[in-house]
Design an enzyme around this catalytic site. Sequence first.
Site, short mmCIF file in Angstrom:
data_model
loop_
_atom_site.label_atom_id
_atom_site.label_comp_id
_atom_site.label_asym_id
_atom_site.label_seq_id
_atom_site.Cartn_x
_atom_site.Cartn_y
_atom_site.Cartn_z
N ASN A 76 -27.51 17.78 10.02
CA ASN A 76 -27.52 16.54 9.23
C ASN A 76 -26.53 15.51 9.77
O ASN A 76 -26.86 14.35 9.93
CB ASN A 76 -27.08 16.84 7.79
N TYR A 125 -17.23 20.81 8.07
CA TYR A 125 -17.45 19.43 7.62
C TYR A 125 -16.60 18.45 8.44
O TYR A 125 -17.10 17.48 9.02
CB TYR A 125 -17.13 19.32 6.12
N LYS A 129 -17.70 15.40 11.30
CA LYS A 129 -17.30 13.99 11.20
C LYS A 129 -16.51 13.56 12.44
O LYS A 129 -16.67 12.46 12.94
CB LYS A 129 -16.48 13.77 9.92
N PHE A 152 -9.99 9.33 1.94
CA PHE A 152 -9.30 10.46 1.32
C PHE A 152 -10.21 10.87 0.15
O PHE A 152 -11.42 11.00 0.36
CB PHE A 152 -7.83 10.10 1.04
#
Length: 309
Positions: A76, A125, A129, A152
Amino acid sequence: MTKLLATSGFEVTVLDNLSTGHLQAVKWGDFIQADIRDAAALDKAFAQKPVDAVMHFSAKSLVSESVAQPEVYFDNNVVGSRQLLDAMRRHSVERFIFSSTAAVYGMPETEKIAEDHPTRPINPYGETKLAVENMLQQYAVFGIRSSALRYFNAAGADAASDIGEAHNPETHLIPNVLKSAISGGSNRLKIFGTDYPTPDGTCVRDYIHVSDLAQAHLLSLQHLDLTEGFNVFNLGNGAGFSVQEVLESCEQVTGHTIAHDIDARREGDPPMLVAESRKAKSVLNWQPKYSDLNGIIESAWNWHKNQSF
Ligand code: UDP
């Protein structure tokens, strides 16, 4: 974001596969239901009308899920972003704003984390990114100007309660605390870990209001025209609150006692993430309006108490 763009005079198109989003949340702009990994669908979308800029929010974003299903996250988040960027290249779209995360930093080496802090993610995760950030740096060679905004902890809801958080299942702290408040004790909050090296043993996070995040996106979109290549900005308030402090704030704001239990640590959670966000303030002229936690929680409470869980 769509509300801010539409009310600031932009023409908005939302593209979403609705895997976790909701059609009723598309209140501003046109809507195309498509998956960013579908190149043909992206070509069709970009051909519909000229596109000045892309803001890319579509990602899987739960740390613990990413630990259990890393392949879903790489597909994804990394493959999807690559497809989106390549579609932009095919359609000569050059401005790109990317939702990045404090999770790219990993274990903090300083009390507050600045943009030049080492990036060593401790969960898939954060890895996905960071991979996209690295891709963006390289895609400058194609003329793509981009900003990665390292959020954050996004929290709160629109001040007019036009839109707010609606996840199913909900995993985030503030909505879960409010859910417990609404349930009158039948829905007990779980506190994940009380043995962290923090003042009260629970994890510390920097909560930033979604409307302040949206404002930063608009400012960084304008800023892209003044720069070349890749930029990165932290978006946080620069103040850390523990899970225990969030619980107490929620009790103050709602007037309810929050029934809770202590549970084991959640996998992939670093003990503390607090932003040094001077760069966004000085370079983008960003001024978060919700600098106090109770104000953020109050906006979330106004939204959640009118939702059915
Ligand atoms: N947390 C918790 N109970 C919950 C949800 C979250 O104790 O029901 C903790 C979680 O372990 C983390 C903090 O609250 O330390 C913030 O978690 P959240 O999922 O809201 O955001 P994240 O930091 O994962 O982006």
